[in-house]
Design an enzyme around this catalytic site. Structure first.
Site, PDB file in Angstrom:
ATOM      1  CB  ALA A 276      45.697  55.683  40.876  1.00 34.45           C
ATOM      2  CB  ALA A 277      41.727  53.795  43.957  1.00 38.04           C
ATOM      3  N   PRO A 278      43.437  51.040  44.594  1.00 38.55           N
ATOM      4  CG  PRO A 278      43.714  49.170  45.974  1.00 38.55           C
ATOM      5  CD  PRO A 278      43.364  49.569  44.575  1.00 38.55           C
ATOM      6  N   GLY A 279      46.018  51.986  45.082  1.00 43.01           N
ATOM      7  CA  GLY A 279      47.302  52.664  45.170  1.00 43.01           C
ATOM      8  C   GLY A 279      48.544  51.807  45.339  1.00 43.01           C
ATOM      9  N   GLY A 280      48.417  50.493  45.275  1.00 39.37           N
ATOM     10  CA  GLY A 280      49.592  49.626  45.435  1.00 39.37           C
ATOM     11  C   GLY A 280      50.649  49.889  44.365  1.00 39.37           C
ATOM     12  CE  LYS A 281      49.176  46.758  38.913  1.00 36.71           C
ATOM     13  NZ  LYS A 281      48.013  46.314  39.724  1.00 36.71           N
ATOM     14  CG  ASP A 299      39.578  55.518  41.515  1.00 35.29           C
ATOM     15  OD1 ASP A 299      40.127  54.457  41.166  1.00 35.29           O
ATOM     16  OD2 ASP A 299      38.377  55.596  41.836  1.00 35.29           O
ATOM     17  CG  ASP A 342      46.214  48.109  37.323  1.00 35.35           C
ATOM     18  OD1 ASP A 342      46.393  47.047  36.708  1.00 35.35           O
ATOM     19  OD2 ASP A 342      45.863  48.157  38.510  1.00 35.35           O
ATOM     20  CB  CYS A 395      44.464  41.315  38.234  1.00 34.42           C
ATOM     21  SG  CYS A 395      42.873  42.076  38.597  1.00 34.42           S
TER      22      CYS A 395
END
Length: 457
Positions: A276-281, A299, A342, A395
């Site tokens: 999850a980090a840094p948490g944008g999604k 995380d 992710d 990405c």
């Protein structure tokens, strides 16, 4: 005291001004595993540079990293002896000066040379200062006749030196895309990044944020693919704006919103964000769920989770539980309606924003990470309820990290099926398998991949 050890200089008295700070940061990028953005963030926070100087520092260090292949090609040709083995202070001061000479119109050539020479003299003594002076003045005299590898004889060498990418990367892409597309991709990677904002509907609306941007005369366009995203027409220190602190928006590339949209979450669902980090999604998922239901965000590093939690607090997200644990050790008996994997990746889709990745990654990094990616996908899939769906995203634009992972998983797990994303996204965003695949030179956003699978039984 001609030469000084770098550690003795941490008092910063010798690394003064924009160029001094730039050399200090570039030395650290060279010598450590630290990433440019993190080093720059620390330097900006601890320096007393003006706003204009901070912007110039950002421009110089990103520019040197972006064009380091070309800068080093030129410097190697003009340097007496081995440029690659020269002292870090000298090497990076020359790179900074040459970047200014080639790419920054507002700084006269003589000023760039004089600054570099004085700086090197202070740190390494007269001998090195004289060498730097001779090299830079020679380059200026011959600026219009610099030679690169002959594309007729060594096309990969030419593309690598001229467009400043490592040869192994150029070779890979050339094989996949051919000359024309590879050249476009290299050009796009060297472009200045676009700054995108995601509207946080938990706090505001698209219309309200647009009118706030209008009120401070920040020009923008609505993003092409996702209406929740706004592109600013020029780079700005937007995070200093009060409405950032109030949680009205996140600074996020539009590509990062695509896997979240593909996940198709609904309020009340139980969702697992495995990396999850840094948490944008995570925050975007919470926004779509309207803070209803539950998101478990995992995380392995407490420090990264603290950043995530700070972001979620700022964005007024209330339905996320964080857990510091290795994702592969996580267990849960209830099952999830949706899982987002992710995955950590080579990041080769983000070179516009993170130019230092070009020089920090190699083929071995891709080979190493694909096993981790596959294990994370397996772990995430084991957490799904029957009928639930999982999105695997990266990405990067490298097939081994993207569809090849999915293909292998589906071959080994017949109780899962791939979902064609064309129901959600236009064909231009999709590959031949119906998965999301974006490229900087085609879509104007970061290179990314997202595939959706459903558990049948």
């Amino acid at each position: 005291m001609d030469k000084l050890d770098y550690t003795e200089l941490s008092g910063m008295n010798l690394y003064q001004g924009v160029r001094g700070h730039a050399v200090k940061i570039l030395n650290r990028v060279d010598r450590t595993d630290a990433y440019l953005d993190k080093l720059l963030e620390i330097e900006l926070k601890n320096s007393n540079l003006s706003g204009v100087d901070k912007a110039l520092l950002f421009e110089i260090v990103h520019g040197v990293m972006r064009w380091m292949g070309r800068l080093d090609w030129i410097l190697t040709g003009f340097y007496k002896g081995q440029f690659s083995k020269s002292v870090s202070d000298v090497k990076n001061a020359l790179r900074v000066a040459l970047y200014q000479i080639l790419f920054l119109d507002k700084i006269p050539d003589y000023a760039a040379v004089n600054e570099a020479v004085e700086f090197i003299k202070k740190l390494q003594g007269q001998k090195y200062a004289d060498i730097a002076n001779a090299v830079l003045r020679n380059i200026i005299r011959n600026k219009d006749s610099i030679r690169y590898p002959d594309p007729e004889e060594d096309l990969i060498g030419y593309l690598s030196a001229y467009y400043s990418h490592p040869a192994w990367m150029v070779k890979r892409w050339f094989k996949r895309f051919g000359k024309e597309e590879t050249e476009k991709l290299l050009i796009a990677n060297n472009s200045k990044p676009v700054l995108s904002l995601r509207v946080n509907n938990l706090v505001t609306s698209l219309d309200e944020l647009k009118s706030l941007l209008d009120s401070v005369e920040l020009k923008y366009t609505i993003s092409k693919y996702l209406p929740e995203f706004i592109r600013l027409n020029k780079l700005t220190n937007i995070t200093d704006w009060e409405y950032f602190q109030k949680g009205f928006f996140s600074v996020q590339d539009e590509s990062s919103g695509l896997p979240v949209k593909l996940l198709d979450v609904k309020p009340g669902m139980r969702v697992l964000d495995l990396c999850a980090a840094p948490g944008g999604k995570t925050a975007f998922i919470a926004d779509i769920m309207n803070n209803q239901g539950e998101i478990i965000a995992i995380d392995r590093y407490e420090s990264r989770l603290k950043i995530l939690e700070k972001n979620l607090t700022r964005l007024k997200v209330t339905n996320v539980k964080t857990l510091a644990i290795n994702a592969l050790d996580f267990n849960d008996n209830e099952g999830f309606d949706r899982v987002l994997v992710d995955a950590p990746c080579s990041g080769l889709g983000t070179l516009t924003k993170k130019p230092d990745l070009k020089w920090k990654k190699d083929l071995g990094d891709i080979r190493k990470i694909i096993n981790i990616q596959y294990e994370l996908l397996k772990k995430g899939s084991s957490m799904l309820k029957v009928g639930g769906s999982l999105v695997y995203s990266t990405c990067t634009i490298e097939p081994e990290e993207n569809f090849e992972i999915i293909k292998r998983f589906l071959a080994e797990n017949p109780n899962f099926t791939l979902v064609d994303a064309s129901e959600i996204f236009p064909k231009e965003l999709l590959d031949e398998n119906g998965c999301v695949q974006t490229y900087p030179h085609i879509h104007g956003i970061d290179g990314s991949f997202a595939a959706k699978i459903i558990r049948l039984v």
